[in-house]
Design an enzyme around this catalytic site. Sequence first.
Site: not given
Ligand SMILES: Cc1cc2nc3c(=O)[nH]c(=O)nc-3n(C[C@H](O)[C@H](O)[C@H](O)COP(=O)(O)OP(=O)(O)OC[C@H]3O[C@@H](n4cnc5c(N)ncnc54)[C@H](O)[C@@H]3O)c2cc1C
Length: 448
Positions: A37, A40, A176, A180, A258, A308, A434
């Site tokens: 997709e 990021g 939930g 989130i 959630a 993240a 401070h």
């Molecule tokens: C609403 C919300 C708010 C959040 N807020 C925070 C926050 O404030 N702080 C924080 O630390 N965390 C937050 N998180 C959690 C954070 O988004 C995740 O922990 C983080 O994105 C995980 O990173 P990742 O690299 O493991 O995977 P992801 O960010 O999920 O990325 C995985 C990627 O892999 C791709 N993908 C999947 N399968 C395939 C495939 N077979 N081939 C090619 N590409 C593929 C997907 O399209 C996606 O782009 C939040 C989550 C949500 C839902």
Amino acid sequence: MSSNSYDLIIIGAGPGGYIAAERAGALGKRVLLIEKEYLGGVCLNWGCIPSKALLHSAKLYEHTHNASQFGVDIQGAVYNLEKAMSWKTNVIDTLRKGIAYKMKSHKVEVLNGTATLTGPRSVEVNGDSYTSDYIILATGSSPVVPPIPGADQSHVMTSNEVLSIDTLPSSIAIIGGGVIGMEFASFFSMVGVKVSVIEMLPDILPFLDGDITKLMKRSMKGVDFKLGCKVERIESDSVVYSRDGAEESVEADAVLLAIGRKPNIDGLGLEAAGVEFDRFGVKVSDTLRTNIPSIYAIGDLNGKSQLAHSASRMGEVAVKTMFGGTDRMRYHAIPLAIFSNPEIAGCGLTEAQAKEQGIDVDVAMMTMKASGRFLVEHGADENGSVKVIVDRSSRVLLGVYMIGGMCSEMIHAAATMIEAELRVQDIQEIVFPHPTVAEVMKDAFWSL
Ligand SMILES: Cc1cc2nc3c(=O)[nH]c(=O)nc-3n(C[C@H](O)[C@H](O)[C@H](O)COP(=O)(O)OP(=O)(O)OC[C@H]3O[C@@H](n4cnc5c(N)ncnc54)[C@H](O)[C@@H]3O)c2cc1C
């Protein structure tokens, strides 16, 4: 090296995958980053960043109601969802370009498509085969949709859809009370939507320090918490739940599910490559290696820490160790932040967790109102607190939990102290600037 042969292939370009790609590129490795997709991942496109953009706009709106005490009279403030959404999209576009630039500058090749493992060192994308010495799986997680009757209606959303709504509902039920759920509860209540949070457990945010959770519920006056309640079904304008065996309901024009996230393992070809996994995710060692030596799994996919910054750190550990360095993933000092109103941040053991581990602790809790800066910027009605948890015999810092102000911006200091195993007397010797709210943390250590 043939054109389809790499040192490292990474599947998924979230904060785990793109940071791993950047680190490996910086080592001069030939890297292929595959994303189906957007660059990021969830974090940038459906998670951390869009939710924070909306929360920021709602906090600004909320400030307009309280600005008068600071000498600023604002009349007729209007929350404009359409503009807030376009600001959110603008931020996402800018950050996506930033990641693309970083990949280019580290000579990382980016390929758009869905990747499937075909063996321990091979991947298929869009019908083509690619091979690599190492593969990092970083495919993230997706929202869990529970089998609740009525959950398939159009007004029932997950965090993916709620980030793109075009009108505000008049009421929302959030199923939930995790991170989130609480961030969206804050957002909707700040912009004037009637919010209920329905949580099956006896309390929201069960992993947090109990004192902080108590303050959180007290501060979120606009949110109706239904705790210890199990959702039975979702109707077109209400959610029906049971409490102590009796059915009750709450009005809901919109419903947000959630209740958690599940690892993206389906269709990844784990079986073909012989990678072990269970329903919590792909099994990994503390260097993020799976049972197959050439394959690593980082981020939400391994279920160890769904944040993240955890995903990014895992990417760093995986890259460093696969190319001969020494490192390991440590989970005890990963900070968490909830960008609700008020904000919450924490790191290390809570008081209850320390006691469960049989550790005798000393704790101190300080109000942020002791800080000149907090009072200046938050006024007399807003509260905030810092709690520190220390091992009684060694005086080593075990945990810090905070609520109020911009505490998410201070918690990395606690993470540093916990990582470095600082004792109370070491922290007392650190000079804090401070006037800052962070000084309250230092006061807490002096009060022990
Ligand atoms: C609403 C919300 C708010 C959040 N807020 C925070 C926050 O404030 N702080 C924080 O630390 N965390 C937050 N998180 C959690 C954070 O988004 C995740 O922990 C983080 O994105 C995980 O990173 P990742 O690299 O493991 O995977 P992801 O960010 O999920 O990325 C995985 C990627 O892999 C791709 N993908 C999947 N399968 C395939 C495939 N077979 N081939 C090619 N590409 C593929 C997907 O399209 C996606 O782009 C939040 C989550 C949500 C839902």
